[in-house]
Design a protein around this motif. Structure first.
Motif, mmCIF file in Angstrom:
data_model
loop_
_atom_site.group_PDB
_atom_site.id
_atom_site.type_symbol
_atom_site.label_atom_id
_atom_site.label_comp_id
_atom_site.label_asym_id
_atom_site.label_seq_id
_atom_site.Cartn_x
_atom_site.Cartn_y
_atom_site.Cartn_z
ATOM 1 N N ASN A 1 -3.451 -0.787 -13.395
ATOM 2 C CA ASN A 1 -3.536 0.339 -12.801
ATOM 3 C C ASN A 1 -2.520 1.147 -12.872
ATOM 4 O O ASN A 1 -1.820 0.963 -13.272
ATOM 5 C CB ASN A 1 -3.546 -0.290 -11.142
ATOM 6 C CG ASN A 1 -4.827 -1.339 -11.114
ATOM 7 O OD1 ASN A 1 -5.992 -1.335 -11.645
ATOM 8 N ND2 ASN A 1 -4.526 -2.560 -10.213
ATOM 9 N N MET B 1 -4.260 1.601 -2.726
ATOM 10 C CA MET B 1 -4.586 0.521 -2.723
ATOM 11 C C MET B 1 -5.945 -0.142 -1.756
ATOM 12 O O MET B 1 -4.448 -0.298 -1.080
ATOM 13 C CB MET B 1 -4.230 -0.338 -3.974
ATOM 14 C CG MET B 1 -5.731 -2.288 -4.021
ATOM 15 S SD MET B 1 -6.417 -1.772 -5.104
ATOM 16 C CE MET B 1 -5.918 -1.109 -7.108
ATOM 17 N N HIS C 1 -6.720 -5.624 0.030
ATOM 18 C CA HIS C 1 -8.350 -7.084 -0.351
ATOM 19 C C HIS C 1 -7.393 -7.989 -1.137
ATOM 20 O O HIS C 1 -6.182 -7.901 -0.611
ATOM 21 C CB HIS C 1 -8.634 -6.012 -1.185
ATOM 22 C CG HIS C 1 -7.442 -5.804 -2.859
ATOM 23 N ND1 HIS C 1 -6.508 -5.393 -2.689
ATOM 24 C CD2 HIS C 1 -7.051 -7.022 -3.654
ATOM 25 C CE1 HIS C 1 -5.594 -5.072 -3.527
ATOM 26 N NE2 HIS C 1 -6.277 -6.378 -4.050
ATOM 27 N N ASP D 1 -7.694 -11.081 -3.905
ATOM 28 C CA ASP D 1 -8.199 -11.448 -5.711
ATOM 29 C C ASP D 1 -9.070 -12.124 -5.043
ATOM 30 O O ASP D 1 -8.689 -13.535 -5.108
ATOM 31 C CB ASP D 1 -7.054 -11.606 -6.252
ATOM 32 C CG ASP D 1 -6.511 -10.327 -6.545
ATOM 33 O OD1 ASP D 1 -6.391 -9.319 -5.834
ATOM 34 O OD2 ASP D 1 -5.134 -9.879 -7.710
ATOM 35 N N SER E 1 1.320 -10.421 -10.929
ATOM 36 C CA SER E 1 1.512 -8.540 -11.310
ATOM 37 C C SER E 1 3.128 -7.814 -11.303
ATOM 38 O O SER E 1 4.038 -8.530 -10.588
ATOM 39 C CB SER E 1 0.970 -7.871 -9.437
ATOM 40 O OG SER E 1 1.407 -7.186 -9.104
ATOM 41 N N HIS F 1 -3.769 -7.889 0.192
ATOM 42 C CA HIS F 1 -2.500 -7.554 -0.032
ATOM 43 C C HIS F 1 -3.140 -5.740 -1.017
ATOM 44 O O HIS F 1 -4.550 -5.712 -0.677
ATOM 45 C CB HIS F 1 -2.517 -8.122 -1.442
ATOM 46 C CG HIS F 1 -2.699 -7.688 -2.164
ATOM 47 N ND1 HIS F 1 -3.457 -9.476 -1.873
ATOM 48 C CD2 HIS F 1 -2.923 -7.677 -3.554
ATOM 49 C CE1 HIS F 1 -4.060 -8.940 -3.311
ATOM 50 N NE2 HIS F 1 -4.293 -8.412 -4.239
ATOM 51 N N VAL G 1 -1.571 -1.300 -1.199
ATOM 52 C CA VAL G 1 -0.320 -0.556 -1.394
ATOM 53 C C VAL G 1 -1.458 0.758 -1.196
ATOM 54 O O VAL G 1 -1.916 1.517 -1.169
ATOM 55 C CB VAL G 1 -0.283 0.269 -3.281
ATOM 56 C CG1 VAL G 1 0.270 0.977 -3.236
ATOM 57 C CG2 VAL G 1 0.177 -1.399 -3.923
ATOM 58 N N ARG H 1 2.520 5.132 -11.711
ATOM 59 C CA ARG H 1 2.821 3.573 -11.467
ATOM 60 C C ARG H 1 1.803 3.040 -12.416
ATOM 61 O O ARG H 1 0.544 3.727 -12.427
ATOM 62 C CB ARG H 1 2.816 3.268 -9.901
ATOM 63 C CG ARG H 1 2.936 1.886 -10.101
ATOM 64 C CD ARG H 1 3.584 0.893 -8.017
ATOM 65 N NE ARG H 1 3.613 0.151 -8.195
ATOM 66 C CZ ARG H 1 2.570 -1.170 -7.783
ATOM 67 N NH1 ARG H 1 1.734 -0.533 -8.099
ATOM 68 N NH2 ARG H 1 3.285 -2.341 -8.119
ATOM 69 N N ASN I 1 1.227 -0.930 -13.080
ATOM 70 C CA ASN I 1 0.681 -2.141 -12.628
ATOM 71 C C ASN I 1 0.275 -3.173 -12.723
ATOM 72 O O ASN I 1 -1.202 -2.440 -13.801
ATOM 73 C CB ASN I 1 -0.102 -2.589 -10.525
ATOM 74 C CG ASN I 1 0.096 -4.404 -10.640
ATOM 75 O OD1 ASN I 1 -1.102 -4.464 -9.986
ATOM 76 N ND2 ASN I 1 1.575 -4.491 -10.379
HETATM 77 C C1 SIN Z 1 -3.788 -5.235 -6.581
HETATM 78 O O1 SIN Z 1 -3.386 -5.796 -6.397
HETATM 79 O O2 SIN Z 1 -4.985 -4.845 -7.406
HETATM 80 C C2 SIN Z 1 -2.838 -4.274 -7.408
HETATM 81 C C3 SIN Z 1 -1.458 -4.674 -6.854
HETATM 82 C C4 SIN Z 1 -0.566 -3.627 -6.810
HETATM 83 O O3 SIN Z 1 -0.367 -2.265 -7.723
HETATM 84 O O4 SIN Z 1 0.416 -3.664 -7.434
#
Ligand code: SIN
Ligand code: MN
Length: 200
Positions: free
Chosen positions: A106, A114, A117, A119, A131, A173, A175, A191, A193
């Motif tokens: 990402n 973000m 949500h 996973d 992560s 979780h 962002v 950034r 991720n």
């Molecule tokens: C995610 O959970 O999809 C991204 C988490 C993050 O960017 O730290």
């Protein structure tokens, strides 16, 4: 390296030093060339603010047809392999017997976020999710395993690694925002991720 536990999220502050972060960015360059970042659309038709691509046997994608893993980039390209140095981080921190089959990449530019949500597109939630944060600081929010309720936030910095396993595996979780330009790791700011997961 400091270790922090927040609602079952195992947070390794400064797991990667600057040299390791820089070498990961170098490893990502050819991947981003072979499988360019694109702006995904949620099933409801909203464009996400982050840009996305993947490495590994499978990539995580979203479009009008839904959230899923698939073996090709939306443009029909093959996903590049996950570099060994990234697999080594997974092995060191998860001790899992299996390697991840997806490394979601990402990219957060200025003003991106973000939403909260879970996973949950993977076949087996007993495998952890790992992560890796690279570049600008991000305000990471952690909720509960059901929607709603109180949440807690923590700033993630370049080189921090988070392991979501056990009861935290299905916690919400997201962002909230990034501090654009807070890191000099990426020449143009922003950034990256990396999310490592066993999808199948
Ligand atoms: C995610 O959970 O999809 C991204 C988490 C993050 O960017 O730290
Ligand atoms: Mn996630």
């Amino acid at each position: 390296m400091a270790r922090l536990l927040l609602r079952g999220f195992d947070i390794r502050k400064g797991y990667l030093d600057v040299a390791a972060q820089t070498s990961l960015i170098e490893l990502l360059r050819p991947i981003l060339k072979a499988a360019p970042l694109y702006r995904p659309v949620t099933p409801s038709g909203k464009e996400m603010s982050v840009r996305m691509t993947s490495a590994g046997a499978l990539g995580w994608v979203t479009d009008r047809a839904g959230y899923r893993y698939q073996d090709k980039h939306p443009k029909g390209l093959n996903w590049p392999a996950i570099p060994d140095d990234i697999l080594a981080i997974w092995k060191d921190l998860t001790r899992a017997e299996r390697q991840p089959d997806c490394c979601l990449i990402n990219y957060y530019g200025e003003g991106t976020k973000m939403g909260l949500h879970q996973d949950k597109d993977e076949a087996d939630f007993s495998w952890p999710v790992l992560s890796i944060s690279l570049g600008d600081d991000a305000l990471f929010r952690i909720g509960n395993t059901t929607r709603g309720g109180k949440t807690e936030s923590i700033w993630l910095s370049s080189g921090d690694v988070v392991i979501m396993g056990g009861p935290a595996r299905l916690a919400y979780h997201g962002v909230d925002r990034i501090r654009f330009g807070s890191s000099r790791l990426l020449p143009k700011g922003g950034r990256i991720n990396l999310t490592l997961r066993i999808a199948t």
